[in-house]
Design an enzyme around this catalytic site. Structure first.
Site, PDB file in Angstrom:
ATOM      1  N   GLU A  53       0.819  -1.202   0.000  1.00 13.83           N
ATOM      2  CA  GLU A  53       0.000   0.000   0.000  1.00 13.83           C
ATOM      3  C   GLU A  53       0.863   1.267   0.000  1.00 13.83           C
ATOM      4  OE1 GLU A  53      -2.150  -2.950   2.825  1.00 13.83           O
ATOM      5  OE2 GLU A  53      -0.138  -2.621   2.008  1.00 13.83           O
ATOM      6  N   CYS A  78      -2.399  -4.367   7.094  1.00 15.52           N
ATOM      7  CA  CYS A  78      -1.958  -4.727   8.451  1.00 15.52           C
ATOM      8  C   CYS A  78      -2.386  -3.651   9.444  1.00 15.52           C
ATOM      9  CB  CYS A  78      -0.453  -4.932   8.491  1.00 15.52           C
ATOM     10  SG  CYS A  78       0.520  -3.443   8.139  1.00 15.52           S
ATOM     11  N   CYS A  87      -0.391  -0.303   7.906  1.00 15.58           N
ATOM     12  CA  CYS A  87      -0.897   0.273   6.654  1.00 15.58           C
ATOM     13  C   CYS A  87      -2.334   0.778   6.816  1.00 15.58           C
ATOM     14  CB  CYS A  87      -0.842  -0.769   5.539  1.00 15.58           C
ATOM     15  SG  CYS A  87       0.848  -1.196   5.064  1.00 15.58           S
ATOM     16  N   THR A 198      20.491 -39.671   3.682  1.00 14.33           N
ATOM     17  CA  THR A 198      20.716 -38.886   2.465  1.00 14.33           C
ATOM     18  C   THR A 198      21.949 -38.002   2.613  1.00 14.33           C
ATOM     19  OG1 THR A 198      18.382 -38.878   1.842  1.00 14.33           O
ATOM     20  CG2 THR A 198      19.741 -37.106   0.960  1.00 14.33           C
ATOM     21  N   ASP A 202      24.902 -38.780   0.023  1.00 14.76           N
ATOM     22  CA  ASP A 202      25.010 -37.831  -1.083  1.00 14.76           C
ATOM     23  C   ASP A 202      25.898 -36.620  -0.783  1.00 14.76           C
ATOM     24  OD1 ASP A 202      23.167 -39.575  -2.107  1.00 14.76           O
ATOM     25  OD2 ASP A 202      21.496 -38.152  -2.163  1.00 14.76           O
ATOM     26  N   ARG A 209      22.878 -23.283  -6.374  1.00 11.50           N
ATOM     27  CA  ARG A 209      24.096 -22.992  -7.134  1.00 11.50           C
ATOM     28  C   ARG A 209      23.876 -22.998  -8.649  1.00 11.50           C
ATOM     29  NH1 ARG A 209      23.835 -27.789  -4.960  1.00 11.50           N
ATOM     30  NH2 ARG A 209      24.259 -29.690  -6.177  1.00 11.50           N
ATOM     31  N   THR A 292      12.492 -41.025   4.699  1.00 16.48           N
ATOM     32  CA  THR A 292      11.961 -39.744   5.170  1.00 16.48           C
ATOM     33  C   THR A 292      10.691 -39.367   4.418  1.00 16.48           C
ATOM     34  OG1 THR A 292      14.172 -38.980   5.767  1.00 16.48           O
ATOM     35  CG2 THR A 292      12.475 -37.300   5.498  1.00 16.48           C
TER      36      THR A 292
END
Length: 344
Positions: A53, A78, A87, A198, A202, A209, A292
């Site tokens: 706003e 808000c 606002c 994991t 990994d 990236r 998971t």
């Protein structure tokens, strides 16, 4: 589409420009209309900066027109003091002729107060214009405040014959363009989670990236702290939270924070989400392994699933994909990869 819907739709378009950048605030767009002509536009760009706003008001050249104008805003203005003033009070001071709201804010800090401030000042207020679309825009924000947990996206990549890897070893399945798309998705979510297995297998970085964007907060569920501190997830590329049963913090490890959870094994993923809610995590990509992912699926604890399938790759053996019964509502194609989207 009527005139109010037209301008609220424009608010949504504006707000969407800041996807991934406004946490912990919602995305909001605003349009100011005078005599059927747009005289100002704005959107919330980043937490701590002016709200939609205020940016829209600042863009208006002739401020004398504001009291004769209607301001359209995708979310209820808000009503509380945070990093910026409310606002709703600014709109009241400027005495707008009318305020049109896309959807109400269910955050307990607002929740109708902004609308009430305007109505009590004698300003005409109309709400729930394209309400469904405005809620969809901020589904992460609404899920966090209403369900007291992050918005959860389960994501994995699979071969055409239904494996996550080749012979239980890390395997590149998606093509380069699909990988770049995943990194873009990471930049738009608040956090990303993997489990111990994991991380050990990994050694992932869990960054963006391959795409110019914000790195998500990294969440590692490592109950017994088995992952060595020289692994990528402990570097300074992003803030990292380690959910474990041994420590509450770690000193001299940069941006890493340990969160102690004594009863994790008993409370499972529900307890984990309570922890992340307390850590103010609004949205979460789960990129863990099959165990998971299956935990979240078994608990019915997900809002979206994103499954990338390489339709030309046959692996023959390895870790089988998670068991799901849902049907994708949307499928996109990136080269020889298909991206299937599932929604609760």
């Amino acid at each position: 589409m009527n005139i109010d819907e037209k301008y609220i739709y424009r608010c949504i378009e504006l707000a969407s420009k800041a996807k991934g950048d406004t946490y912990p605030n919602p995305m909001v767009g605003a349009v100011i209309v005078h005599c059927g002509k747009i005289i100002g536009e704005g959107y919330h760009k980043k937490a701590g900066q002016p709200h939609a706003e205020i940016n829209a008001i600042a863009s208006v050249q002739d401020k004398s027109l504001l009291s004769e104008s209607t301001i359209y805003v995708s979310l209820e203005p808000c009503s509380h003091f945070g990093k910026t003033p409310p606002c709703a009070l600014e709109l009241r001071v400027l005495n707008f002729k009318k305020v049109v709201i896309g959807t109400m804010d269910t955050n307990e800090k607002v929740s109708g107060r902004g609308k009430r401030i305007l109505e009590e000042a004698g300003i005409e207020v109309v709400s729930d214009i394209l309400g469904k679309e405005c809620r969809e825009l901020n589904k992460r924000f609404f899920t966090f405040h209403e369900k007291k947990r992050p918005y959860i996206i389960l994501k994995w990549t699979e071969s055409a014959d239904g494996f996550l890897d080749k012979d239980f070893q890390p395997t590149q399945i998606s093509n380069a363009l699909a990988s770049q798309w995943v990194h873009k998705m990471r930049s738009e979510e608040h956090a990303i989670l993997v489990g111990t297995k994991t991380a050990l297998n990994d050694n992932p970085s869990l960054t963006t990236r391959h795409y110019k964007g914000r790195n998500p907060i990294r969440i590692l569920v490592d109950y017994d702290l088995k992952v060595p501190v020289d692994f990528n997830i402990y570097d300074d590329a992003s803030d990292t939270i380690i959910i474990n049963s041994h420590k509450d913090d770690i000193q001299n490890l940069g941006r890493v924070k340990n969160v102690f959870v004594r009863a994790y094994r008993d409370s499972g993923v529900l307890g984990m989400m309570e922890v992340l809610y307390k850590q103010q995590i609004q949205s979460l990509i789960v990129e863990g392994g099959r165990f998971t992912l299956q935990e979240f699926l078994a608990a019915g604890l997900w809002d979206e699933m994103v499954v990338i399938r390489n339709k030309n790759l046959m692996l023959g053996s390895g870790t089988p994909v998670p068991r799901i019964e849902a049907v994708p509502q949307e499928i996109k194609t990136i080269g020889d990869n298909e991206i299937a989207f599932y929604y609760q």
